[in-house]
Design a protein around this motif. Structure first.
Motif, short mmCIF file in Angstrom:
data_model
loop_
_atom_site.label_atom_id
_atom_site.label_comp_id
_atom_site.label_asym_id
_atom_site.label_seq_id
_atom_site.Cartn_x
_atom_site.Cartn_y
_atom_site.Cartn_z
N ALA A 7 0.86 -1.18 0.00
CA ALA A 7 0.00 0.00 0.00
C ALA A 7 0.89 1.23 0.00
N GLU A 8 0.50 2.22 -0.78
CA GLU A 8 1.25 3.47 -0.87
C GLU A 8 0.44 4.57 -0.17
N TYR A 9 1.14 5.37 0.63
CA TYR A 9 0.52 6.46 1.37
C TYR A 9 1.29 7.75 1.12
N ASP A 10 0.59 8.87 1.18
CA ASP A 10 1.23 10.18 1.20
C ASP A 10 1.41 10.56 2.67
N ILE A 11 2.51 11.22 2.98
CA ILE A 11 2.74 11.70 4.35
C ILE A 11 2.31 13.16 4.40
N GLU A 12 1.32 13.45 5.23
CA GLU A 12 0.78 14.80 5.37
C GLU A 12 1.75 15.68 6.18
N ALA A 13 1.55 16.97 6.12
CA ALA A 13 2.40 17.93 6.83
C ALA A 13 2.43 17.67 8.33
N ASP A 14 1.31 17.19 8.89
CA ASP A 14 1.24 16.93 10.33
C ASP A 14 1.77 15.53 10.70
N GLY A 15 2.28 14.80 9.69
CA GLY A 15 2.80 13.45 9.94
C GLY A 15 1.78 12.35 9.73
N GLY A 16 0.53 12.71 9.50
CA GLY A 16 -0.51 11.72 9.25
C GLY A 16 -0.33 11.05 7.90
N LEU A 17 -0.98 9.92 7.73
CA LEU A 17 -0.89 9.18 6.47
C LEU A 17 -2.21 9.27 5.71
N ASN A 18 -2.10 9.44 4.40
CA ASN A 18 -3.26 9.50 3.52
C ASN A 18 -3.10 8.38 2.49
N PHE A 19 -4.00 7.36 2.54
CA PHE A 19 -3.92 6.22 1.63
C PHE A 19 -3.99 6.68 0.18
N ARG A 20 -3.08 6.14 -0.64
CA ARG A 20 -3.05 6.47 -2.06
C ARG A 20 -3.55 5.31 -2.91
N ARG A 21 -2.94 4.11 -2.75
CA ARG A 21 -3.34 2.97 -3.58
C ARG A 21 -2.66 1.70 -3.10
N ARG A 22 -3.15 0.56 -3.61
CA ARG A 22 -2.53 -0.74 -3.40
C ARG A 22 -1.84 -1.15 -4.69
N PHE A 23 -0.75 -1.93 -4.58
CA PHE A 23 -0.08 -2.42 -5.78
C PHE A 23 0.71 -3.69 -5.47
N GLY A 24 1.04 -4.43 -6.51
CA GLY A 24 1.80 -5.67 -6.37
C GLY A 24 0.91 -6.81 -5.91
N SER A 25 1.46 -8.00 -5.99
CA SER A 25 0.75 -9.19 -5.54
C SER A 25 1.77 -10.21 -5.05
N MET A 26 1.74 -10.46 -3.75
CA MET A 26 2.63 -11.45 -3.15
C MET A 26 1.98 -11.96 -1.88
N LYS A 27 2.37 -13.16 -1.46
CA LYS A 27 1.77 -13.76 -0.27
C LYS A 27 2.56 -13.36 0.97
N ALA A 28 1.85 -12.79 1.93
CA ALA A 28 2.41 -12.41 3.22
C ALA A 28 3.66 -11.55 3.10
N PRO A 29 3.54 -10.35 2.49
CA PRO A 29 4.70 -9.47 2.41
C PRO A 29 5.17 -9.10 3.81
N ASP A 30 6.48 -9.05 3.97
CA ASP A 30 7.06 -8.71 5.27
C ASP A 30 7.96 -7.50 5.07
N GLY A 31 9.23 -7.59 5.39
CA GLY A 31 10.13 -6.44 5.28
C GLY A 31 10.32 -5.99 3.85
N ILE A 32 10.49 -4.66 3.67
CA ILE A 32 10.71 -4.11 2.33
C ILE A 32 11.82 -3.08 2.36
N CYS A 33 12.36 -2.78 1.18
CA CYS A 33 13.29 -1.66 1.00
C CYS A 33 13.12 -1.14 -0.43
N LEU A 34 13.51 0.11 -0.64
CA LEU A 34 13.33 0.75 -1.94
C LEU A 34 14.66 0.92 -2.64
N ASP A 35 14.62 0.88 -3.99
CA ASP A 35 15.83 1.14 -4.74
C ASP A 35 15.71 2.47 -5.49
#
Length: 117
Positions: A7-35
């Protein structure tokens, strides 16, 4: 992470999260990192694999760890092109009983990491 996708979220100015969208398909996603190409490496606990997906959700690469549960990953090393993959020889029941053995595999990748863990 949300269910069997990310799930992708935008980070609001006050630190809150605003849901943007879901993407990808995998079973039981756990830790992630970005490239640097904004793709995510995802530890897929139930697929015994580390999966690289782009922002559109398309699988770009898969590193299988047969018989081991993919738990977490991070891009690091001097050039940030080393993928450290933590996996465990365990089941969910054994984890609850604190019975497992873990290891970290090291894989050189083409695309360097983005941000810092």
């Amino acid at each position: 992470m949300d269910g069997e996708c990310l799930a992708e979220y935008d980070i609001e100015a006050d630190g809150g999260l605003n849901f943007r969208r879901r993407f990808g398909s995998m079973k039981a996603p756990d830790g992630i990192c970005l490239d640097h190409e904004q793709a995510a490496w995802v530890a897929s606990f139930e697929e015994d694999a580390f999966i690289r997906v782009d922002r559109g959700g398309r699988e770009l690469q898969r590193l299988a760890v047969p018989g081991r549960r993919a738990v977490a990953c991070v891009l690091g090393g001097p050039a940030r092109r080393t993928l450290f993959c933590q996996s465990a020889a365990t089941s969910p029941e054994e984890l609850r009983q604190r019975k497992s053995s873990a290891r970290i595999d090291v894989v050189d990748v083409e695309i360097l990491g983005a941000g810092y863990p």
